[in-house]
Design an enzyme around this catalytic site. Structure first.
Site, PDB file in Angstrom:
ATOM      1  N   LYS A 136       1.648   4.044   6.965  1.00 20.87           N
ATOM      2  CA  LYS A 136       0.965   4.933   6.126  1.00 20.87           C
ATOM      3  C   LYS A 136       1.298   6.309   6.215  1.00 20.87           C
ATOM      4  O   LYS A 136       2.391   6.489   7.118  1.00 20.87           O
ATOM      5  CB  LYS A 136      -0.461   4.969   6.790  1.00 20.87           C
ATOM      6  CG  LYS A 136      -1.423   3.686   6.629  1.00 20.87           C
ATOM      7  CD  LYS A 136      -1.833   3.120   5.184  1.00 20.87           C
ATOM      8  CE  LYS A 136      -2.223   1.837   5.101  1.00 20.87           C
ATOM      9  NZ  LYS A 136      -2.421   1.381   4.150  1.00 20.87           N
ATOM     10  N   SER A 148       0.697  -1.074   0.062  1.00 27.14           N
ATOM     11  CA  SER A 148       0.149   0.101   0.077  1.00 27.14           C
ATOM     12  C   SER A 148       0.849   1.255  -0.056  1.00 27.14           C
ATOM     13  O   SER A 148       0.306   2.364  -0.153  1.00 27.14           O
ATOM     14  CB  SER A 148      -0.778   0.274   1.173  1.00 27.14           C
ATOM     15  OG  SER A 148      -0.245   0.451   2.398  1.00 27.14           O
TER      16      SER A 148
END
Lengths: 160, 431
Positions: free
Chosen positions: A113, A76
């Site tokens: 993230k 991701s």
């Protein structure tokens, strides 16, 4: 050895008493004290300019006691240059800021993230359009474990 | 002026740094071989689990959510190291007292000590994830007492004033406040007062620190001991115990362990004794000492209803040595002398005694052959190889093969990975 002892006495070595036998360790200390070498060749021109060699650890961690390594599983964050299998360097001493890549704890799991703060809203953004961002409902807490400061890629598999 | 900083439920806190799911849950860390609880989270304490509780007695609590982990000393050692180096920022001199406790000399530090302590505490928590408590007092004994108060005020609200939680500076209290706090503290909580002395004090009507502190030191020395007198003087504010910044060399070095499974065969015991002696010899060389005597013991488990056997023997060495080969030879000779067939042995141990600095050599009359080959350089090489490539890379053959073959090896079924000391053990992060 006897001859060598004179400079030691002159330098005022505190625990040297010639009337007693010497403990073996003093000879080691003496060897240091009297080790003035007579240069036979041309002296190194670099001698007066010696500095420490570049150290990768110094580059990666401004706070050694707060620096940790973890391994990435997942894709991701690929657009941020972080790929599956990379080792990330995490610094816990830094205050997380908007735009930092962070290691966060979401539902008791570690996740990597980008921290996004706007209008008082906090999000964890993926750096890959195929993955959703993580938003937080009221009452849900976000904990930042540390700030990710680097990703390491090894092109030859190490043998650990 | 001294501070004592210590990590709260240290081993459990270390585990929680890398396993957030353990937070707010009852957690215990078990000793070698998963024998008994050596660290408990507050939640585990609230379940009534005592320090040292054997695992088989508390195992049923797993159904109520208790998590038990095998000790992961590689992780605790690394986090301790990080914590200690941050604690050092509190003052000029530091004594690392144990894996999770450190004294700091605060003399010469100006400004608000409580504020400073809170800053260091917050930094340790942020950088390492370890929560700590800090006690400050005029002496080491008072700093230790202040630490107890800081911890109790945090864990049991109402036991002490709430503002003393986490950081407690006894020297910043008014005389009235101090008196109330000491009156609320039992003598058993004072550093250096064990269960026996505390019992005697209570029988003499001295139950609280407030009562103890009012005693006359000379009387205490007459009735009890110089040691208790020193503790009393420390409580009264006269520093009698200084920091030990340099670790003192040990007078004896031990390596003892319970086996993963009971062991009956002598060959297995020989492997274990070789391994324990080798480990002890490594420590001996690290502090640059030689040993003059080796003690070996073997015993069955007192917890099992079986034939019991327990014996030890000391084997004197002809010459002081730090040579693993010679020490193992002596230890195995001792084992031969005490071994009996037909028992299920649960534990063995080796102690090196009569230690002396390696640079002190005893002269000898020429009564026997020349000294044997000096293998000290071989030992240096062996230690270096094992340091660089991992324990057990080079070892004596009588230690047997590592792995499955070792019937006596430690049981550590619940150990977490060595996140910070082994590359292949890195924590995985989802991305």
């Amino acid at each position: 050895m006897i001859l060598d002892m004179h400079p030691v006495i002159n330098s005022g070595h505190p625990s040297l008493d010639l009337s007693r036998p010497l403990a073996a360790e003093h000879f080691v200390a003496m060897a240091h004290l009297v080790d003035f070498r007579v240069p036979a060749g041309f002296p190194s021109p670099a001698e007066d300019h010696q500095v420490a060699r570049l150290d990768l650890i110094e580059l990666l961690s401004s706070h050694p006691q707060a620096t940790y390594f973890m391994r990435i599983a997942g894709s991701s964050m690929t657009e941020a240059g972080i790929f599956d299998g990379d080792i990330v360097v995490i610094n816990r001493a830094l205050e997380p800021q908007h735009g930092d890549i962070v290691l966060a704890i979401v539902d008791n799991d570690f996740t990597c993230k980008r921290l996004h703060q706007s209008n008082g809203q906090v999000r964890l953004k993926s750096a890959n359009p195929a993955y959703p961002d993580i938003r937080f409902k009221d009452g849900q807490t976000l904990e930042i474990w540390g700030v990710v400061t680097a990703a390491l890629k090894l092109f030859r598999k190490p043998n650990w | 002026m001294y501070a004592l900083v210590d990590g709260n439920n240290f081993y459990v806190s270390c585990e929680r740094v890398f396993m957030p799911s353990l937070r707010k849950r009852p957690v215990v860390v078990l000793s070698n071989n998963d024998g008994c609880a050596i660290a408990r989270s507050d939640e585990a304490k609230a379940m009534g689990i005592k320090m040292g509780a054997p695992w088989f007695q508390i195992r049923h609590l797993e159904e109520q959510g208790l998590v038990a982990l095998s000790a992961n000393f590689a992780l605790y050692g690394d986090l301790s190291d990080r914590m200690m180096s941050l604690i050092g920022g509190l003052g000029h001199r530091q004594e690392v007292y144990s894996i999770d406790e450190s004294f700091v000399d605060l003399s010469g530090i100006r400004g608000d000590l409580v504020k400073r302590a809170h800053t260091v505490r917050a930094r340790i928590l942020q950088w390492t994830g370890i929560p700590t408590c800090i006690g400050i007092g005029q002496t080491k004994t008072l700093a230790k007492l202040a630490n107890y108060i800081a911890k109790s005020a945090e864990r049991k609200p109402g036991s002490y004033p709430a503002q003393l939680a986490r950081v407690c500076n006894l020297t910043a209290l008014s005389p009235v406040e101090l008196d109330q706090i000491l009156a609320a503290t039992p003598v058993a909580e004072v550093w250096g007062i064990g269960p026996r002395i505390s019992q005697q004090l209570q029988e003499a009507g001295v139950e609280t620190v407030q009562q103890l502190i009012r005693l006359d030191p000379a009387t205490v020395r007459r009735h009890w001991s110089v040691v208790l007198e020193r503790t009393l003087r420390e409580l009264q504010g006269t520093a009698c115990i200084d920091l030990e910044d340099a670790p003192t060399s040990k007078q004896e070095i031990a390596c003892t362990r319970s086996f993963g499974k009971p062991v009956m065969a002598k060959d297995d015991l020989r492997e274990a004794v070789t391994e324990f002696t080798s480990r002890a010899a490594e420590k001996l060389r690290r502090q640059q000492s030689h040993a003059g005597m080796v003690l070996v013991f073997i015993r069955t488990s007192p917890f099992r209803k079986e034939k019991q056997y327990s014996r030890s023997i000391t084997v004197p060495l002809r010459r002081l040595t730090a040579d693993t080969g010679q020490l193992v030879q002596a230890a195995l000779a001792g084992l031969d002398a005490i071994y009996q067939t037909g028992f299920k042995f649960a534990k063995a141990g080796v102690m090196l005694l009569e230690l002396q600095a390696a640079n002190v050599l005893q002269g000898e009359l020429g009564l026997e052959d020349e000294r044997q080959d000096d293998r000290s350089r071989l030992m240096v090489v062996m230690d270096r190889v094992n340091l660089r490539y991992g324990r057990g890379t080079v070892m004596l053959a009588s230690a047997g093969l590592a792995g499955e073959e070792r019937r006596w090896a430690m049981r550590q079924e619940r150990r977490t990975p060595q996140y910070t000391t082994r590359w292949r053990d890195l924590q995985l992060v989802r991305a």
